[in-house]
Scaffold this motif. Structure first.
Motif, short mmCIF file in Angstrom:
data_model
loop_
_atom_site.label_atom_id
_atom_site.label_comp_id
_atom_site.label_asym_id
_atom_site.label_seq_id
_atom_site.Cartn_x
_atom_site.Cartn_y
_atom_site.Cartn_z
N GLN A 1 0.80 -1.22 0.00
CA GLN A 1 0.00 0.00 0.00
C GLN A 1 0.83 1.28 0.00
N LEU A 2 1.93 1.27 0.73
CA LEU A 2 2.75 2.47 0.85
C LEU A 2 3.80 2.51 -0.25
N GLU A 3 4.05 3.69 -0.72
CA GLU A 3 5.13 3.87 -1.69
C GLU A 3 6.25 4.62 -1.00
N ILE A 4 7.26 3.89 -0.60
CA ILE A 4 8.42 4.46 0.05
C ILE A 4 9.57 4.38 -0.94
N LYS A 5 10.07 5.54 -1.32
CA LYS A 5 11.09 5.60 -2.38
C LYS A 5 12.30 4.73 -2.02
N ASN A 6 12.73 3.94 -3.00
CA ASN A 6 13.86 3.04 -2.90
C ASN A 6 13.68 1.91 -1.88
N TYR A 7 12.47 1.72 -1.36
CA TYR A 7 12.23 0.63 -0.42
C TYR A 7 11.13 -0.30 -0.92
N THR A 8 9.92 0.22 -1.11
CA THR A 8 8.84 -0.64 -1.59
C THR A 8 8.96 -0.80 -3.10
N THR A 9 8.58 -1.98 -3.57
CA THR A 9 8.84 -2.33 -4.97
C THR A 9 7.59 -2.60 -5.78
N HIS A 10 6.42 -2.19 -5.29
CA HIS A 10 5.18 -2.61 -5.95
C HIS A 10 4.47 -1.49 -6.72
N SER A 11 5.01 -0.30 -6.76
CA SER A 11 4.30 0.82 -7.40
C SER A 11 4.03 0.56 -8.88
N HIS A 12 4.90 -0.12 -9.57
CA HIS A 12 4.69 -0.37 -11.00
C HIS A 12 3.55 -1.36 -11.25
N HIS A 13 3.19 -2.16 -10.25
CA HIS A 13 2.09 -3.10 -10.43
C HIS A 13 0.75 -2.39 -10.63
#
Length: 167
Positions: A22-34
């Protein structure tokens, strides 16, 4: 083995997995492109499939619904094998998801979507795939939850009062 400990780790695993999607943390979470790749509805469904079984398991184990406790085991096994196939086989052996095609397109996808995220593991030999911090922590939590869950089910089965009642 206390079922409360199992419930706590199942709940932690749920929270971690849900928030990581759910969270978009720059350079940490990897799911934003999904979200762009699948669309909002499919993305929402993916988030639920990846996280809610852990929450349901915490409820089931807390309330000791023994027949339902057994249902979590196959999901947890698939969840663990998926992580091994996606991150740990490629990291140690250059096998798995990112090496499935001959053309190298999967490895290009890894380079595009995952290679720039934060890592706590060093490179292994000359292998291209290094699990990012998000998936390293997820795997540690999953392994702990898996071990505690299996131990609690074995303990419950060997307990003479363990009877599965289906009405």
């Amino acid at each position: 083995m206390s079922l409360l400990n199992v419930c706590i780790f199942q709940l932690i695993l749920f929270l971690y997995e849900y928030l990581a999607w759910q969270l978009e943390i720059k350079n940490y979470t990897t799911h934003s492109h999904h979200r762009q790749l699948f669309g909002t509805n499919a993305y929402f469904l993916t988030v639920q499939i990846n996280s809610l079984p852990h929450l349901a398991a915490a409820y089931v184990y807390y309330h000791r619904i023994k027949w339902a406790m057994l249902l979590y085991i196959p999901y947890l096994m698939l969840f663990t094998v998926g992580q091994i196939f996606t991150w740990w086989l490629p990291y140690f052996f250059r096998k798995g998801l990112w090496y499935m095609d001959e053309s190298g397109k999967k490895l290009e996808q890894y380079q595009q979507y995952h290679a720039h995220h934060h890592r706590i593991l060093p490179p292994f030999r000359d292998h291209e795939v290094i699990p990012d911090t998000e998936h390293t922590i997820l795997f540690v939590l999953t392994c702990i939850t898996f071990i505690l869950t299996i131990r609690s089910v074995i303990s419950a089965i060997t307990n003479k009062s363990f009877k599965i009642k289906i009405k």
